[in-house]
Design a protein around this motif. Sequence first.
Motif, mmCIF file in Angstrom:
data_model
loop_
_atom_site.group_PDB
_atom_site.id
_atom_site.type_symbol
_atom_site.label_atom_id
_atom_site.label_comp_id
_atom_site.label_asym_id
_atom_site.label_seq_id
_atom_site.Cartn_x
_atom_site.Cartn_y
_atom_site.Cartn_z
ATOM 1 N N UNK A 1 0.784 -1.240 0.000
ATOM 2 C CA UNK A 1 0.000 0.000 0.000
ATOM 3 C C UNK A 1 0.811 1.283 0.000
ATOM 4 N N UNK A 2 2.071 1.221 0.381
ATOM 5 C CA UNK A 2 2.838 2.458 0.550
ATOM 6 C C UNK A 2 4.128 2.524 -0.273
ATOM 7 N N UNK A 3 4.538 1.421 -0.903
ATOM 8 C CA UNK A 3 5.815 1.435 -1.622
ATOM 9 C C UNK A 3 5.809 2.388 -2.816
ATOM 10 N N UNK A 4 4.634 2.767 -3.289
ATOM 11 C CA UNK A 4 4.575 3.723 -4.401
ATOM 12 C C UNK A 4 5.075 5.109 -3.984
ATOM 13 N N UNK A 5 5.189 5.335 -2.666
ATOM 14 C CA UNK A 5 5.617 6.643 -2.165
ATOM 15 C C UNK A 5 7.138 6.797 -2.120
ATOM 16 N N UNK A 6 7.867 5.683 -1.998
ATOM 17 C CA UNK A 6 9.315 5.813 -1.826
ATOM 18 C C UNK A 6 10.097 5.430 -3.065
ATOM 19 N N UNK A 7 11.266 6.097 -3.151
ATOM 20 C CA UNK A 7 12.194 5.880 -4.251
ATOM 21 C C UNK A 7 13.334 4.964 -3.818
#
Length: 136
Positions: free
Chosen positions: A120-126
Amino acid sequence: MSNTNRRKFLGTAAALCAGAAAASASPLQPADNRKPLIHHVFFWLKKPGSKEDRDKLIEGVKTLSRIETIRKIYVGKVADTEKRDVVDASWDVSEMIFFDDPNGQATYQTHPIHLEFVKNYSHLWDKVVVYDAMTV
């Protein structure tokens, strides 16, 4: 009370006091001498400086606290401290998690809550960097 009995009593009392002081001076450890494991993770956002993305990621990291093998979790953002060559302030969000042992950390890695967090949140980090340490 005779002098001999008094000396025995005072010697025993002194030994008990010294033992109690020594025992209270050192923290208790588990009987099996396990050392806690510290799992420290740093996240770099895809959109650096985005307060909205940072807050969303912080919200997600906090959901990890429901994993039963986590003993303590701290979630952080870059502190506004003195700029020095040894301070890396390039990241956006961090988590510091304490486990009883490596088994607790292994359980965390495959736990459904952790897997859901990544989904759910990996799309936020590079970028993510992990430091695992055994306490000494």
